[in-house]
Design an enzyme around this catalytic site. Structure first.
Site, mmCIF file in Angstrom:
data_model
loop_
_atom_site.group_PDB
_atom_site.id
_atom_site.type_symbol
_atom_site.label_atom_id
_atom_site.label_comp_id
_atom_site.label_asym_id
_atom_site.label_seq_id
_atom_site.Cartn_x
_atom_site.Cartn_y
_atom_site.Cartn_z
ATOM 1 N N GLY A 31 3.973 -56.131 -45.710
ATOM 2 C CA GLY A 31 2.968 -55.432 -46.514
ATOM 3 C C GLY A 31 1.622 -55.320 -45.824
ATOM 4 O O GLY A 31 1.524 -55.495 -44.611
ATOM 5 N N HIS A 37 3.105 -49.460 -39.395
ATOM 6 C CA HIS A 37 4.280 -49.478 -40.271
ATOM 7 C C HIS A 37 4.763 -48.048 -40.554
ATOM 8 O O HIS A 37 5.951 -47.757 -40.517
ATOM 9 C CB HIS A 37 3.941 -50.149 -41.606
ATOM 10 C CG HIS A 37 3.515 -51.575 -41.501
ATOM 11 N ND1 HIS A 37 2.256 -52.006 -41.855
ATOM 12 C CD2 HIS A 37 4.181 -52.684 -41.076
ATOM 13 C CE1 HIS A 37 2.166 -53.313 -41.668
ATOM 14 N NE2 HIS A 37 3.310 -53.746 -41.195
HETATM 15 P P1 AMP Z 1 4.686 -56.987 -40.205
HETATM 16 O O1 AMP Z 1 4.384 -56.394 -41.542
HETATM 17 O O2 AMP Z 1 3.486 -57.380 -39.438
HETATM 18 O O3 AMP Z 1 5.743 -58.073 -40.306
HETATM 19 O O4 AMP Z 1 5.335 -55.822 -39.349
HETATM 20 C C1 AMP Z 1 6.438 -55.090 -39.806
HETATM 21 C C2 AMP Z 1 6.948 -54.204 -38.688
HETATM 22 O O5 AMP Z 1 5.909 -53.317 -38.282
HETATM 23 C C3 AMP Z 1 7.336 -55.010 -37.440
HETATM 24 O O6 AMP Z 1 8.500 -54.426 -36.863
HETATM 25 C C4 AMP Z 1 6.142 -54.850 -36.552
HETATM 26 O O7 AMP Z 1 6.419 -54.971 -35.180
HETATM 27 C C5 AMP Z 1 5.717 -53.430 -36.894
HETATM 28 N N1 AMP Z 1 4.308 -53.249 -36.538
HETATM 29 C C6 AMP Z 1 3.266 -54.040 -36.865
HETATM 30 N N2 AMP Z 1 2.117 -53.588 -36.301
HETATM 31 C C7 AMP Z 1 2.453 -52.482 -35.592
HETATM 32 C C8 AMP Z 1 1.724 -51.558 -34.792
HETATM 33 N N3 AMP Z 1 0.421 -51.686 -34.580
HETATM 34 N N4 AMP Z 1 2.392 -50.535 -34.212
HETATM 35 C C9 AMP Z 1 3.735 -50.390 -34.396
HETATM 36 N N5 AMP Z 1 4.482 -51.225 -35.157
HETATM 37 C C10 AMP Z 1 3.857 -52.256 -35.748
#
Ligand code: AMP
Length: 280
Positions: A31, A37
């Protein structure tokens, strides 16, 4: 968009969709959604018939209770943004739904991946990541799982998990590029916690990665790493690591013939930021 809070209802719905020949793309998140995301959601929407996003702040992957306590929660806004993005399904489970009574955590075999870089500084973190992803894959059973390069080591860990699960060998992993703010800072939910002054400093992480890439053809790798660490420390970061590694194994490497990646983790007054950049 259909919102599911119950795992069983979601599985039943998705099974029906698959029986009707629709492929499922899955974007798991914690989230506080941002463009990083949404870039994954856009890819899934382009390539799959149904896109499922989950929002679950998984307690078992936080080795630092303070980090868990302060993790940003913006569910109302997230739902609004997911509607605008045209996401088909949101899974918003409670902890009991992900880890029901009688759930026993497995021990996942991750080899050295678990002991280096993030694994070294966040003991137990990747076991927690595997627990939640294992459960979510069981529930969603997607054709394609979309992850971000921002969490490079996590992508490697999840690929290892997928390869080791008989039931998930057919799941394809797609890794989207890291989305950045205009000043280079990698988008992250944790950026919401930065004060104005910290937010000004934070892009220096990317600057250090970029400098490493520029220096690679002309400087020894050890020198590049040491200079980056010195630079960030002088700018007020508490650096956990600035590593240059083989992009496949993540083992530290100084061989310029290898496909190399620079990875960094550093704290700004207790807020831990990570980033990485492929060098060649
Ligand atoms: P998180 O909500 O931080 O657990 O991230 C969920 C997904 O989004 C994971 O696969 C992350 O690697 C991806 N994600 C988070 N930040 C970025 C970003 N800046 N660019 C691309 N993907 C991202």
């Amino acid at each position: 968009m259909i919102l599911f809070k119950k795992a069983e209802a979601l599985s039943r719905y998705l099974l029906q969709q698959k029986q009707n020949g629709r492929n499922i793309g899955f974007v798991p998140t914690m989230g506080a959604l941002h463009e990083g995301h949404f870039s994954l959601i856009v890819s899934s929407k382009e390539e799959q018939a149904i896109t499922v996003c989950s929002i679950f702040i998984n307690p078992t992957q936080f080795n630092n209770p303070d980090d868990f306590k302060h993790y940003p929660v913006t569910v109302e806004e997230d739902i609004g943004k997911l509607l605008t993005a045209g996401c088909d399904v949101l899974f918003l489970p409670s902890a009991d739904e992900v880890y029901p009574e009688g759930y026993t955590a497995k021990k996942y075999k991750l080899g050295v991946l678990e002991t280096l870089l993030e694994g070294r500084y966040r003991p137990g973190h990747f076991q927690g990541v595997c627990q939640v992803v294992d459960r979510l894959l069981q529930i969603v059973q997607p054709a394609v799982l979309y992850l971000g390069q921002k969490d490079y080591q996590q992508c490697k860990v999840i690929q290892t998990l997928i390869n080791s699960r008989q039931a998930s060998r057919d799941i394809k992993l797609k890794i989207g590029p890291t989305c950045r703010e205009k000043d280079g800072l990698a988008m992250s939910s944790r950026n919401l916690r930065l004060t104005g002054a910290q937010r000004q400093k934070a892009p220096l992480l990317y600057k250090a990665l970029h400098a490493a890439k520029e220096k690679l053809p002309t400087h020894p790798v050890d020198e590049i790493k040491a200079a980056a660490e010195r630079f960030l420390t002088a700018e007020g970061f508490a650096v956990d690591y600035f590593e240059i590694a083989d992009a496949d194994t993540l083992l530290s490497s100084t061989r310029k013939s290898d496909r190399l990646i620079a990875l960094v983790a550093a704290h700004l007054d207790g807020i831990r930021l990570i980033d990485n950049l492929l060098l060649n």
